[in-house]
Design a protein around this motif. Structure first.
Motif, PDB file in Angstrom:
ATOM      1  N   SER A  52      39.100  34.334  33.449  1.00 49.53           N
ATOM      2  CA  SER A  52      39.834  35.584  33.716  1.00 49.53           C
ATOM      3  C   SER A  52      38.958  36.802  33.391  1.00 49.53           C
ATOM      4  CB  SER A  52      41.163  35.621  32.951  1.00 49.53           C
ATOM      5  OG  SER A  52      40.981  35.286  31.593  1.00 49.53           O
ATOM      6  N   LEU A  53      38.044  36.636  32.432  1.00 50.98           N
ATOM      7  CA  LEU A  53      37.119  37.730  32.110  1.00 50.98           C
ATOM      8  C   LEU A  53      36.180  37.995  33.291  1.00 50.98           C
ATOM      9  CD1 LEU A  53      35.825  39.659  30.029  1.00 50.98           C
ATOM     10  CD2 LEU A  53      34.466  37.735  29.214  1.00 50.98           C
ATOM     11  N   ILE A  54      35.687  36.918  33.886  1.00 52.60           N
ATOM     12  CA  ILE A  54      34.776  37.066  35.029  1.00 52.60           C
ATOM     13  C   ILE A  54      35.527  37.694  36.216  1.00 52.60           C
ATOM     14  CG2 ILE A  54      33.414  35.743  36.718  1.00 52.60           C
ATOM     15  CD1 ILE A  54      32.008  36.130  33.995  1.00 52.60           C
ATOM     16  N   ALA A  55      36.780  37.275  36.405  1.00 53.67           N
ATOM     17  CA  ALA A  55      37.571  37.857  37.498  1.00 53.67           C
ATOM     18  C   ALA A  55      37.750  39.358  37.267  1.00 53.67           C
ATOM     19  CB  ALA A  55      38.928  37.158  37.586  1.00 53.67           C
ATOM     20  N   TYR A  56      37.992  39.742  36.007  1.00 51.29           N
ATOM     21  CA  TYR A  56      38.177  41.159  35.665  1.00 51.29           C
ATOM     22  C   TYR A  56      36.887  41.948  35.940  1.00 51.29           C
ATOM     23  CZ  TYR A  56      39.936  45.158  32.997  1.00 51.29           C
ATOM     24  OH  TYR A  56      40.383  46.403  32.635  1.00 51.29           O
ATOM     25  N   LEU A  57      35.747  41.349  35.550  1.00 46.51           N
ATOM     26  CA  LEU A  57      34.450  42.016  35.783  1.00 46.51           C
ATOM     27  C   LEU A  57      34.211  42.196  37.281  1.00 46.51           C
ATOM     28  CD1 LEU A  57      32.185  40.141  33.200  1.00 46.51           C
ATOM     29  CD2 LEU A  57      32.278  42.628  33.427  1.00 46.51           C
ATOM     30  N   GLN A  58      34.546  41.161  38.035  1.00 50.50           N
ATOM     31  CA  GLN A  58      34.282  41.202  39.475  1.00 50.50           C
ATOM     32  C   GLN A  58      35.163  42.248  40.164  1.00 50.50           C
ATOM     33  OE1 GLN A  58      34.720  37.379  41.380  1.00 50.50           O
ATOM     34  NE2 GLN A  58      33.240  37.945  42.955  1.00 50.50           N
ATOM     35  N   GLU A  59      36.439  42.256  39.775  1.00 54.14           N
ATOM     36  CA  GLU A  59      37.360  43.199  40.427  1.00 54.14           C
ATOM     37  C   GLU A  59      37.096  44.633  39.986  1.00 54.14           C
ATOM     38  OE1 GLU A  59      41.207  41.554  39.488  1.00 54.14           O
ATOM     39  OE2 GLU A  59      40.612  39.702  40.536  1.00 54.14           O
ATOM     40  N   GLY A  60      36.561  44.788  38.764  1.00 50.29           N
ATOM     41  CA  GLY A  60      36.425  46.142  38.190  1.00 50.29           C
ATOM     42  C   GLY A  60      35.152  46.850  38.564  1.00 50.29           C
ATOM     43  N   ASP A  61      34.290  46.218  39.360  1.00 51.43           N
ATOM     44  CA  ASP A  61      33.073  46.896  39.800  1.00 51.43           C
ATOM     45  C   ASP A  61      32.238  47.383  38.601  1.00 51.43           C
ATOM     46  OD1 ASP A  61      31.447  47.633  41.823  1.00 51.43           O
ATOM     47  OD2 ASP A  61      32.418  49.568  42.206  1.00 51.43           O
ATOM     48  N   PHE A  62      32.007  46.484  37.651  1.00 51.47           N
ATOM     49  CA  PHE A  62      31.255  46.841  36.442  1.00 51.47           C
ATOM     50  C   PHE A  62      29.755  46.899  36.721  1.00 51.47           C
ATOM     51  CE2 PHE A  62      35.222  45.912  34.461  1.00 51.47           C
ATOM     52  CZ  PHE A  62      35.212  46.618  33.262  1.00 51.47           C
ATOM     53  N   ILE A  86      28.468  36.586  40.121  1.00 50.18           N
ATOM     54  CA  ILE A  86      29.253  37.674  40.741  1.00 50.18           C
ATOM     55  C   ILE A  86      28.437  38.962  40.866  1.00 50.18           C
ATOM     56  CG2 ILE A  86      31.461  36.709  39.978  1.00 50.18           C
ATOM     57  CD1 ILE A  86      31.454  38.935  37.757  1.00 50.18           C
ATOM     58  N   GLY A  87      27.180  38.912  40.437  1.00 48.34           N
ATOM     59  CA  GLY A  87      26.304  40.075  40.636  1.00 48.34           C
ATOM     60  C   GLY A  87      26.460  41.181  39.613  1.00 48.34           C
ATOM     61  N   VAL A  88      26.932  40.860  38.387  1.00 48.86           N
ATOM     62  CA  VAL A  88      27.024  41.871  37.327  1.00 48.86           C
ATOM     63  C   VAL A  88      25.889  41.627  36.326  1.00 48.86           C
ATOM     64  CG1 VAL A  88      28.413  42.769  35.399  1.00 48.86           C
ATOM     65  CG2 VAL A  88      29.526  42.133  37.545  1.00 48.86           C
ATOM     66  N   PRO A  89      24.977  42.595  36.136  1.00 47.10           N
ATOM     67  CA  PRO A  89      23.897  42.396  35.159  1.00 47.10           C
ATOM     68  C   PRO A  89      24.467  42.115  33.773  1.00 47.10           C
ATOM     69  CG  PRO A  89      23.494  44.357  36.487  1.00 47.10           C
ATOM     70  CD  PRO A  89      24.901  43.906  36.792  1.00 47.10           C
ATOM     71  N   CYS A  90      23.873  41.138  33.094  1.00 46.33           N
ATOM     72  CA  CYS A  90      24.382  40.747  31.773  1.00 46.33           C
ATOM     73  C   CYS A  90      23.276  40.851  30.744  1.00 46.33           C
ATOM     74  CB  CYS A  90      24.898  39.304  31.837  1.00 46.33           C
ATOM     75  SG  CYS A  90      25.568  38.721  30.264  1.00 46.33           S
ATOM     76  N   TRP A  91      23.579  41.473  29.607  1.00 46.26           N
ATOM     77  CA  TRP A  91      22.656  41.533  28.469  1.00 46.26           C
ATOM     78  C   TRP A  91      23.043  40.401  27.537  1.00 46.26           C
ATOM     79  CZ3 TRP A  91      18.056  43.147  27.871  1.00 46.26           C
ATOM     80  CH2 TRP A  91      17.507  43.430  26.614  1.00 46.26           C
ATOM     81  N   GLY A  92      22.345  39.304  27.686  1.00 51.94           N
ATOM     82  CA  GLY A  92      22.666  38.059  26.988  1.00 51.94           C
ATOM     83  C   GLY A  92      22.184  36.945  27.895  1.00 51.94           C
ATOM     84  N   PRO A  93      21.645  35.851  27.330  1.00 53.42           N
ATOM     85  CA  PRO A  93      20.989  34.835  28.151  1.00 53.42           C
ATOM     86  C   PRO A  93      21.950  33.828  28.763  1.00 53.42           C
ATOM     87  CG  PRO A  93      20.850  34.233  25.856  1.00 53.42           C
ATOM     88  CD  PRO A  93      21.559  35.556  25.880  1.00 53.42           C
ATOM     89  N   PRO A  94      21.474  33.106  29.803  1.00 52.90           N
ATOM     90  CA  PRO A  94      22.304  32.049  30.403  1.00 52.90           C
ATOM     91  C   PRO A  94      22.433  30.843  29.480  1.00 52.90           C
ATOM     92  CG  PRO A  94      20.141  32.114  31.457  1.00 52.90           C
ATOM     93  CD  PRO A  94      20.199  33.282  30.507  1.00 52.90           C
ATOM     94  N   LEU A  95      23.399  30.020  29.817  1.00 58.20           N
ATOM     95  CA  LEU A  95      23.754  28.829  29.029  1.00 58.20           C
ATOM     96  C   LEU A  95      22.544  27.996  28.611  1.00 58.20           C
ATOM     97  CD1 LEU A  95      26.266  27.086  28.228  1.00 58.20           C
ATOM     98  CD2 LEU A  95      26.139  26.084  30.502  1.00 58.20           C
TER      99      LEU A  95
END
Ligand code: GLY
Length: 417
Positions: A52-62, A86-95
């Motif tokens: 749901s966090l990812i959905a929020y980020l995607q819908e919110g144009d972050f 979803i194309g949102v830059p993230c400060w934090g590494p992948p899994l």
């Protein structure tokens, strides 16, 4: 304008949100799960899990997601992996890269593979193998091979304490499934080094030291951290160069060599032994409570710096570190660290004049006052041109704030542990 979402709810995230809010570039900040204090600067997010966090980020144009804490980096498909999808830059590494923190064995294998100085170790699955690996040599360091909110490590001085921890980890499975690492005990002062890592590049930030035990002079049980001190002056002599050459540069080169992508803060928990600095652990985020001491030392445009880093450009010139010292003093609630006490009203929050306060375990009650809601309640942070000035200031300011059952160390900033 940078629209940014910060993941986490503790004192570190309160400090990160504050640094973003104080940046000269305009920001619109959201936080999940956040806290009442964080929500004075950030907006809440309608989400309850990673999906749901990812959905929020995607819908919110972050524009940006900042991982304050580590848990979502290693949840499900991984916060950074999902942000990339979803194309949102993230400060934090992948899994895959966050295994440096999530698996102590993965981290040790990485250090050995890349000749990064660290203590010897063995990884075991059962109590008999643990006893054989310890081979009667004490002190020994036992580590649960997984995330345990800072509680998965025991420095055991004797057989009785080792047996107790072995029982908790491998018999009772207090932290869940996972192996146990038996590590060589290393002696010396510890130091926390932070680097902003952007692919193959890095910038070393101001160093810090945290105070792990509940009582003065390193007494009592381990906690999430009772305070921290930070200053560029902690890089005495050629320490910075030695750490960079032997630990930071080979780590970043190792990530590249192993094909492990990394954009975010990387935390090196080091011990300064007679044989030089050695690494105790990596964490894939800023330290808590070190962030509360380090971030107030930063000048410049933190929000633009983090956004550029998350997009793949390390813009070192966007931040500078102040001279002098920063001291962070944590106040904890009654019973901590074995338990915590909620509902004690905090008085004096409006009295601070020469310090910052970052909330960790607080909430607003029905009357609108802040009260305790966790073990570590808040951290008061003061700066000074000397260590002594910062220490005196932080205690004078912290004295203005109180609640029933408050526990605080009286030696933060004055000793090395
Ligand atoms: N200060 C220790 C940690 O953040 O894990």
């Amino acid at each position: 304008m940078i629209k940014v979402l910060v993941v986490g709810k503790g004192g570190r995230e309160h400090a990160i949100v504050t640094a973003l809010a104080e940046s000269p570039t305009e920001t619109e900040i959201y936080s999940f799960p956040g806290s009442d204090a964080i929500f004075e600067l950030a907006k809440p997010v309608e989400a309850h899990d990673l999906d749901s966090l990812i959905a929020y980020l995607q819908e919110g144009d972050f524009d940006l997601c900042v991982a304050g804490e580590e848990s979502y980096l290693v949840t499900g498909k991984g916060l950074a992996n999902e942000c990339a999808r979803i194309g949102v830059p993230c400060w934090g590494p992948p899994l895959e890269s966050a295994q440096l923190e999530a698996s102590k064995e993965f981290a040790k294998e990485f250090m050995v593979r890349h000749s990064i100085p660290t203590g010897g170790y063995a990884a075991v699955d059962d109590a008999d193998a643990a006893r054989a690996a310890i081979a009667g040599k004490y002190p020994t360091v036992l580590k649960f091979d997984g995330l345990a909110a800072g509680k998965g490590v025991a420095v055991c001085l004797d057989e009785a304490s080792a047996e107790e921890f072995i029982d908790e980890v491998l018999v009772q499975r207090k932290f869940g499934e996972g192996r146990l690492l038996i590590e060589e005990f290393l002696d010396g002062p510890e130091i926390s080094i932070f680097a902003s890592v952007v692919d193959g590049e890095y910038q070393i930030l101001a160093p810090a030291r945290d105070y792990k035990r509940i009582f003065d002079a390193d007494g009592g049980p381990n906690t999430g951290g009772m305070g921290a001190v930070s200053s560029l002056e902690m890089f005495e002599g050629d320490l910075r160069e030695v750490i960079e050459k032997s630990i930071v540069a080979p780590t970043v080169a190792g990530l590249q060599k192993d094909g492990l992508p990394y954009r975010g803060f990387l935390y090196f928990g080091l011990i300064l032994t007679a044989d030089g600095p050695k690494i105790l652990e990596y964490n894939c985020r800023f330290g808590d409570p070190e962030a509360q001491a380090v971030l107030p030392m930063i000048e410049g445009d933190f929000a633009s710096y983090v956004l550029a880093g998350a997009k793949g450009e390390l813009k070192e010139d966007l931040v500078q570190f102040r001279d002098g010292w920063s001291v962070c003093l944590v106040s904890a609630s009654a019973g901590y660290p074995a338990s915590s006490h909620s509902g004690d009203v905090i008085s004096g929050l409006g009295e601070l004049s020469d310090a910052r306060i970052y909330h960790a375990g607080t909430k607003r009650n029905d009357g609108g006052d802040y009260e305790t809601a966790g073990g570590r309640v808040y951290a008061v942070v003061a700066n000074g041109s000397s260590r002594q000035e910062a220490v005196e200031r932080v205690y004078a300011e912290s004295d203005k704030v109180s609640f029933d059952g408050m526990q605080r160390r009286s030696d933060i900033g004055t000793c090395n542990f």
